[in-house]
Write a protein that holds these residues in place. Structure first.
Motif, short mmCIF file in Angstrom:
data_model
loop_
_atom_site.label_atom_id
_atom_site.label_comp_id
_atom_site.label_asym_id
_atom_site.label_seq_id
_atom_site.Cartn_x
_atom_site.Cartn_y
_atom_site.Cartn_z
N MET A 208 0.86 -1.18 0.00
CA MET A 208 0.00 0.00 0.00
C MET A 208 0.90 1.24 0.00
SD MET A 208 -3.09 -1.10 -0.11
CE MET A 208 -3.97 0.43 0.19
N VAL A 209 0.59 2.21 -0.83
CA VAL A 209 1.40 3.44 -0.90
C VAL A 209 0.47 4.65 -0.79
CG1 VAL A 209 3.28 2.49 -2.27
CG2 VAL A 209 1.27 3.43 -3.43
N LYS A 210 1.06 5.75 -0.33
CA LYS A 210 0.32 7.00 -0.23
C LYS A 210 0.82 7.99 -1.29
CE LYS A 210 -0.51 6.57 4.74
NZ LYS A 210 -0.31 7.17 6.07
N SER B 36 1.69 8.90 -7.43
CA SER B 36 0.86 10.09 -7.61
C SER B 36 -0.54 9.91 -7.04
CB SER B 36 0.76 10.41 -9.10
OG SER B 36 0.19 9.33 -9.81
N ILE B 37 -0.85 8.72 -6.53
CA ILE B 37 -2.14 8.50 -5.88
C ILE B 37 -1.93 7.59 -4.66
CG2 ILE B 37 -3.51 8.76 -7.99
CD1 ILE B 37 -3.73 5.72 -8.14
N THR B 38 -2.98 7.43 -3.88
CA THR B 38 -2.95 6.49 -2.75
C THR B 38 -3.65 5.20 -3.17
OG1 THR B 38 -3.02 8.31 -1.16
CG2 THR B 38 -3.68 6.14 -0.37
N GLY B 39 -3.04 4.08 -2.88
CA GLY B 39 -3.67 2.82 -3.24
C GLY B 39 -2.73 1.64 -3.12
N ARG B 40 -3.06 0.57 -3.83
CA ARG B 40 -2.29 -0.68 -3.73
C ARG B 40 -1.51 -0.91 -5.03
NH1 ARG B 40 -2.53 -6.25 -4.68
NH2 ARG B 40 -4.25 -5.93 -6.15
N GLU C 85 -4.47 10.17 0.29
CA GLU C 85 -3.81 10.51 1.55
C GLU C 85 -2.33 10.76 1.30
OE1 GLU C 85 -3.21 8.57 6.04
OE2 GLU C 85 -4.40 7.52 4.50
N TRP C 86 -1.84 11.90 1.81
CA TRP C 86 -0.44 12.28 1.53
C TRP C 86 0.54 11.55 2.43
CZ3 TRP C 86 2.37 15.26 -1.84
CH2 TRP C 86 1.63 15.88 -2.86
#
Length: 437
Positions: free
Chosen positions: A51-53, A72-76, A103-104
């Protein structure tokens, strides 16, 4: 009015100049190439399933000429696999499925540039993965590290935007003039330069006046240049602004100058003062094949298809989709490719705009020589390249060609001079590299 020798005057077609920058929709998924810049590909620091923010580093530069890459986005992270970027570079891409939260990662604290040393500024720019947003994609922190024996006295912010159709830098100069000047001061501090110039062509008088109205440093100046292509090329810009010539096979720093485009200055400012990595950029979406032309702030990794759909989609008679401007842009084979850091525009041309390309024999008119901004002889380079007479062609310095396309634009015989010169230039550079070894 100040300018350079040669050049051409294609129709400007700045149809979106009055379109303020809109924030594009948050993409549901992105494909982020780890190689969007000059130099070596970044190495992945995440794995499939992570998961990355938004703003989190997903690729790290391991070589001197390279750049970090961020989500550049939040997700998997769905996968990391080979893909093709719009500059036709085959490499690893990080595919991210967004969760819609945006989410930053980390904080976006506002800082005062006065507390940073030049080394700290360069490190923050490197951490943020800033590259030149004019299209070349050269890592900015490398450009701001001149050798000790090279004294940089001047920084030029390139606001000429000489390519037809593109208006993203123009809108930034109108809407983000203070941020551009803050970026200029940061770059000047990083390289120890005393003077700053913002170069604007005379077809953008309101942009020039807007920047003049917020100038504070007495050593900074707005220079209005004659509208001409390729005014935005580094060597031509330095000649026009300072009347200095960059020697053959040398860089702007050899003339004591650093050149960065207006969008890059804003990105530098955001990185140093607010810890914001390069995860989005302004692009122009335009052309007669587009339903509604716009200037959009787009997340890196968004597909061309999503961007075009946000502008009403393509018309039925589209002949070609181009990344960048019509003079130096690259035709695309698919709409399922991602916006990258070097994407300044997406243009769609209709069948009515398809040029007649019936190549004929050279008539020795010399027009290509007259417009070449590098004072080369494109006719001879094209001739020797087409006949594979490389050693004869090397005598005409193909390595100095900036591939602006002015020669092909004026050629009445429709000879593909840029492609021919690009071939012999590649052979010459290959020979030069072998000689250095």
């Amino acid at each position: 009015m100040q300018t350079f020798r040669g050049g051409v005057h294609p129709p400007q077609s700045k149809y979106t100049k009055d379109k303020p920058v809109e924030k594009a929709r948050l993409p549901k998924k992105v494909v982020i190439p780890l190689h969007q810049h000059a130099g070596c590909q970044a190495e992945p620091v995440v794995s499939a399933g992570d998961m990355v923010k938004t703003g989190q580093k997903i690729g790290e530069s391991k070589a001197f000429i390279s750049a970090n890459v961020h989500s550049s986005i939040t997700g998997r992270i769905e996968s990391i696999k080979k893909g093709v970027s719009p500059i036709m570079r085959d490499g690893w891409c990080v595919n991210i499925e967004g969760d819609g939260t945006d989410e930053w990662f980390g904080s976006k604290e506002t800082a005062d540039v006065g507390k940073f040393s030049p080394e700290e500024i360069r490190q923050k720019i490197k951490d943020a993965g800033i590259v030149g947003l004019g299209g070349a994609g050269f890592p900015t922190h490398v450009k701001l590290c001149p050798p000790c024996d090279k004294k940089i006295d001047t920084v030029i912010i390139n606001g000429s935007e000489c390519e037809p159709y593109l208006t993203c830098d123009y809108r930034l100069m109108i809407e983000k003039s203070n941020e551009i000047l803050e970026g200029l001061e940061i770059i000047k501090k990083a390289v120890g330069a005393e003077y700053g110039y913002i170069a604007v062509e005379d077809n953008k008088p309101d942009a020039a006046e807007k920047i003049k109205s917020v100038l504070k440093n007495k050593n900074d100046k707005v220079i209005v240049l004659k509208t001409k292509y390729p005014q935005g090329a580094e060597k031509q810009l330095i000649k026009a602004v300072l009347n200095r010539e960059v020697p053959s096979c040398k860089l702007p720093l050899d003339a004591g100058v650093v050149v960065d485009n207006a969008g890059t200055a804003v990105a530098v400012r955001n990185a140093v003062l607010e810890n914001i990595p390069l995860i989005e950029r302004v692009i122009t979406v335009c052309g007669s094949g587009i339903s509604t032309g716009k200037n959009l702030l787009v997340r890196i990794g968004t597909s061309f298809r999503d961007v075009l759909e946000e502008c009403g989609g393509l018309k039925k008679d589209v002949w070609k989709v181009i990344m960048g401007g019509p003079m130096m842009g690259l035709s695309q084979f698919s709409l399922d490719i991602p916006v990258i850091k070097g994407t300044s525009g997406i243009l769609a041309m209709t069948l009515d705009e398809r040029p007649v390309l019936q190549e004929r024999n050279c008539i020795r008119c010399g027009r290509c020589i007259g417009v070449c901004p590098m004072s080369l002889m494109p006719n001879m380079l094209g001739l020797y390249s087409s006949r594979f007479m490389l050693e004869d062609g090397f005598k005409y310095n193909p390595q100095d060609c900036i591939e602006c396309g002015s020669c092909a634009y004026v050629c009445p015989a429709k000879i593909p001079l840029v492609q021919l010169i690009r071939f012999i230039k590649g052979k010459k550079l290959e020979q030069m590299r072998k000689c250095k070894i």
